[in-house]
Scaffold this motif. Structure first.
Motif, PDB file in Angstrom:
ATOM      1  N   ASN A 196       1.586   0.773  11.917  1.00 57.85           N
ATOM      2  CA  ASN A 196       0.417  -0.094  12.112  1.00 57.85           C
ATOM      3  C   ASN A 196      -0.457  -0.209  10.868  1.00 57.85           C
ATOM      4  OD1 ASN A 196       0.779  -1.013  14.807  1.00 57.85           O
ATOM      5  ND2 ASN A 196       0.195   1.014  15.556  1.00 57.85           N
ATOM      6  N   LEU A 197      -0.564   0.881  10.091  1.00 62.05           N
ATOM      7  CA  LEU A 197      -1.346   0.826   8.857  1.00 62.05           C
ATOM      8  C   LEU A 197      -0.683  -0.105   7.848  1.00 62.05           C
ATOM      9  CD1 LEU A 197      -3.787   1.859   7.248  1.00 62.05           C
ATOM     10  CD2 LEU A 197      -2.307   3.706   6.382  1.00 62.05           C
ATOM     11  N   HIS A 198       0.642   0.042   7.712  1.00 63.20           N
ATOM     12  CA  HIS A 198       1.372  -0.858   6.815  1.00 63.20           C
ATOM     13  C   HIS A 198       1.194  -2.308   7.253  1.00 63.20           C
ATOM     14  CE1 HIS A 198       4.224   2.775   6.149  1.00 63.20           C
ATOM     15  NE2 HIS A 198       3.312   2.736   5.201  1.00 63.20           N
ATOM     16  N   LEU A 199       1.305  -2.545   8.556  1.00 67.59           N
ATOM     17  CA  LEU A 199       1.211  -3.911   9.083  1.00 67.59           C
ATOM     18  C   LEU A 199      -0.169  -4.520   8.840  1.00 67.59           C
ATOM     19  CD1 LEU A 199       3.194  -3.544  12.423  1.00 67.59           C
ATOM     20  CD2 LEU A 199       3.858  -4.928  10.440  1.00 67.59           C
ATOM     21  N   PHE A 200      -1.221  -3.688   8.930  1.00 68.28           N
ATOM     22  CA  PHE A 200      -2.567  -4.184   8.672  1.00 68.28           C
ATOM     23  C   PHE A 200      -2.649  -4.820   7.284  1.00 68.28           C
ATOM     24  CE2 PHE A 200      -6.681  -3.418   6.593  1.00 68.28           C
ATOM     25  CZ  PHE A 200      -7.526  -4.148   7.421  1.00 68.28           C
ATOM     26  N   TYR A 201      -2.195  -4.077   6.276  1.00 75.38           N
ATOM     27  CA  TYR A 201      -2.262  -4.597   4.904  1.00 75.38           C
ATOM     28  C   TYR A 201      -1.228  -5.691   4.669  1.00 75.38           C
ATOM     29  CZ  TYR A 201      -5.518  -0.896   3.698  1.00 75.38           C
ATOM     30  OH  TYR A 201      -6.626  -0.087   3.642  1.00 75.38           O
ATOM     31  N   TRP A 202      -0.074  -5.578   5.284  1.00 74.39           N
ATOM     32  CA  TRP A 202       0.983  -6.589   5.166  1.00 74.39           C
ATOM     33  C   TRP A 202       0.465  -7.954   5.632  1.00 74.39           C
ATOM     34  CZ3 TRP A 202       5.194  -8.363   3.161  1.00 74.39           C
ATOM     35  CH2 TRP A 202       6.122  -9.136   3.871  1.00 74.39           C
ATOM     36  N   TYR A 203      -0.177  -7.961   6.788  1.00 77.71           N
ATOM     37  CA  TYR A 203      -0.729  -9.219   7.309  1.00 77.71           C
ATOM     38  C   TYR A 203      -1.912  -9.695   6.461  1.00 77.71           C
ATOM     39  CZ  TYR A 203       1.986  -8.359  11.585  1.00 77.71           C
ATOM     40  OH  TYR A 203       2.997  -8.146  12.487  1.00 77.71           O
ATOM     41  N   LYS A 204      -2.754  -8.761   6.062  1.00 82.31           N
ATOM     42  CA  LYS A 204      -3.943  -9.142   5.292  1.00 82.31           C
ATOM     43  C   LYS A 204      -3.562  -9.777   3.951  1.00 82.31           C
ATOM     44  CE  LYS A 204      -8.258  -7.297   3.401  1.00 82.31           C
ATOM     45  NZ  LYS A 204      -9.035  -6.078   3.103  1.00 82.31           N
ATOM     46  N   PHE A 205      -2.621  -9.162   3.253  1.00 84.95           N
ATOM     47  CA  PHE A 205      -2.250  -9.668   1.933  1.00 84.95           C
ATOM     48  C   PHE A 205      -1.419 -10.943   2.027  1.00 84.95           C
ATOM     49  CE2 PHE A 205      -2.521  -4.996   0.442  1.00 84.95           C
ATOM     50  CZ  PHE A 205      -3.898  -5.089   0.393  1.00 84.95           C
ATOM     51  N   ARG A 206      -0.665 -11.092   3.105  1.00 83.14           N
ATOM     52  CA  ARG A 206       0.033 -12.364   3.300  1.00 83.14           C
ATOM     53  C   ARG A 206      -0.996 -13.479   3.560  1.00 83.14           C
ATOM     54  NH1 ARG A 206       5.408 -12.375   6.794  1.00 83.14           N
ATOM     55  NH2 ARG A 206       5.525 -14.374   5.716  1.00 83.14           N
ATOM     56  N   GLY A 207      -2.062 -13.118   4.243  1.00 79.96           N
ATOM     57  CA  GLY A 207      -3.165 -14.065   4.416  1.00 79.96           C
ATOM     58  C   GLY A 207      -3.792 -14.428   3.086  1.00 79.96           C
ATOM     59  N   ASN A 208      -3.983 -13.421   2.212  1.00 83.21           N
ATOM     60  CA  ASN A 208      -4.522 -13.668   0.868  1.00 83.21           C
ATOM     61  C   ASN A 208      -3.645 -14.651   0.096  1.00 83.21           C
ATOM     62  OD1 ASN A 208      -5.623 -10.222   0.195  1.00 83.21           O
ATOM     63  ND2 ASN A 208      -6.557 -11.844   1.397  1.00 83.21           N
ATOM     64  N   TYR A 209      -2.324 -14.454   0.200  1.00 86.50           N
ATOM     65  CA  TYR A 209      -1.383 -15.328  -0.512  1.00 86.50           C
ATOM     66  C   TYR A 209      -1.499 -16.768  -0.007  1.00 86.50           C
ATOM     67  CZ  TYR A 209       2.966 -17.417  -2.150  1.00 86.50           C
ATOM     68  OH  TYR A 209       3.898 -18.255  -2.730  1.00 86.50           O
ATOM     69  N   CYS A 210      -1.549 -16.925   1.312  1.00 86.54           N
ATOM     70  CA  CYS A 210      -1.673 -18.280   1.893  1.00 86.54           C
ATOM     71  C   CYS A 210      -2.995 -18.931   1.488  1.00 86.54           C
ATOM     72  CB  CYS A 210      -1.561 -18.217   3.416  1.00 86.54           C
ATOM     73  SG  CYS A 210       0.080 -17.757   3.992  1.00 86.54           S
TER      74      CYS A 210
END
Length: 423
Positions: A141-155
């Motif tokens: 879940n910790l990995h997923l938090f940043y994974w989703y957040k940074f993919r949002g940053n990229y978009c």
């Protein structure tokens, strides 16, 4: 602890080693594939041989040191820091990661997305996203938090704000399942607020910015407070609560000056310029945009924003001499930024629209706005700008007695305006 198969796959691809190169003399290709894709657990002896071939030590003695260095680096990615320091710290950690098996690896790899975005290396960010996507099924879940957040940053960088908000909301959902420091939660709330602002979801932008502001005020983080006040200023301007908008933007300007943060100061002047333009006070608007272009520390994108705004303001008050002057300045800035990154592309369209108008190249103006600018704005769902330039085109047609065409583009402007007032 990171799954050893994921670790091996990451290190192998990073070293541009094929599965055949790694497996030769140790295991079969199919067995290595099963290890990397977490479909089997290899013996300690096989893992040791694979790691030896990759030049990696299986030694946890440095793990605490690596974790501490990573924590420092992660914080550097969210505050104003010299890029040279960020790069130096990254290289130091990468050297440790390349030769040691550590549970910090996956989080470090995920943070590389943010790192590449800060450096402006969007291609590398996408490569990293695609690389990590193959093992994202192993993320906790910790990995997923940043994974989703940074993919949002990229978009967001690509101005795909609808997809960005989708990923940010997925990250927000993970907050119920992990322990996260208050400032990290506030950073996500601010980011969601910014993205809602880009999407013209004004009430949501206000709500999320206020949530973040509450935390940043408690921590006396003046820069982050200023950023929240800017979003609030923009939001209140859009719903014509001008007194609140001015109050928030002046607070942001004051906090930027207290912190000696030129980025905040310039951004606030830009938004004060837009606010006074909206109120019809071109003189005050021009004054704030001039503050930006007279600052030697302003970046190209800041100058493009202000120059394009000055062109529009001078055109609106029929000061065509100054409008032409800033069109030329804008065209020079665009030539310098020949790649036309996602943000600067917008100003390329604005500058060229007025260039054709000011030089009486009306056929080129009509063709450019209809075939290039309006489709671009529709694709970006930038209804605010669409309403402005559809109306500009409609006014042009009306001036030359082309009432049918004028009516068509007044309708486009009205439709766009309804989209941005539907809050």
């Amino acid at each position: 602890m990171i799954e050893i198969g994921s670790f091996i796959k990451l290190q192998r691809t990073k070293q541009e080693m094929t599965q055949g190169d790694l497996a030769k003399g140790i295991v079969s290709l199919s067995y290595l594939s099963k290890i990397e894709n977490l479909k089997t657990e290899a013996s300690p002896e096989i893992i040791q041989m694979l790691c030896t071939r990759l030049g990696i030590q299986i030694d946890n003695s440095l793990d605490a040191t690596i974790q501490e260095k990573c924590k420092k680096w992660y914080s550097m990615l969210f505050e104003v820091n010299d890029k040279k320091d960020i790069i130096a710290t990254y290289n130091e950690i990468q050297n440790l990661m390349d030769t040691n098996l550590t549970e910090s690896l996956l989080l470090f790899e995920i943070h590389k997305i943010r790192y590449y975005l800060i450096l402006g290396d969007f291609d590398e960010a996408l490569i990293k996203i695609n690389e990590l996507n193959e093992i994202s099924g192993t993320f906790d879940n910790l990995h997923l938090f940043y994974w989703y957040k940074f993919r949002g940053n990229y978009c967001s960088i690509l101005t795909d704000f609808s997809t960005a908000i989708y990923f940010y909301k997925l990250a927000e959902e993970k907050l119920n399942k992990i322990e996260m420091e208050e400032h990290e939660i506030a950073d996500l709330q601010y980011t969601i607020g910014v993205t809602h602002s880009k999407l013209r979801n004004t009430l949501e932008a206000i709500d999320y910015s206020n949530l973040a502001l509450e935390v940043f005020m408690k921590q006396y983080n003046f820069i982050r407070c200023a950023q929240c006040h800017i979003i609030l200023g923009i939001s209140y301007r859009r719903i014509r609560m001008y007194d609140k908008a001015i109050k928030n933007l002046n607070l942001a300007l004051h906090l930027g000056q207290l912190s000696n943060n030129n980025q905040i100061i310039l951004l606030t002047h830009q938004n004060l310029g837009h606010l006074y333009s909206t109120r019809g006070d071109s003189n005050e608007s021009i004054k704030h945009f001039q503050e930006v272009i007279q600052d030697d520390t302003a970046q190209t994108i800041d100058n493009l924003n202000s120059v394009a705004s000055l062109v529009r303001e001078y055109y609106n008050v029929q000061d065509y001499e100054n409008a032409k002057k800033f069109v030329e300045q804008g065209r020079e800035l665009i030539r310098q930024d020949s790649d036309r990154e996602p943000y600067s592309k917008h100003y390329y369209y604005v500058i060229n629209t007025y260039n054709y108008l000011l030089n009486d190249e009306f056929e080129k103006f009509e063709k450019f706005v209809i075939q290039d600018f309006i489709p671009y704005l529709n694709k970006q769902k930038d209804f605010a700008t669409l309403s402005i330039y559809s109306e500009l085109l409609a006014n042009h047609y009306e001036k030359f007695g082309k009432y049918k065409k004028a009516s068509k583009y007044y309708q486009v402007a009205n439709f766009a305006y309804k989209q941005i007032t539907n809050i």
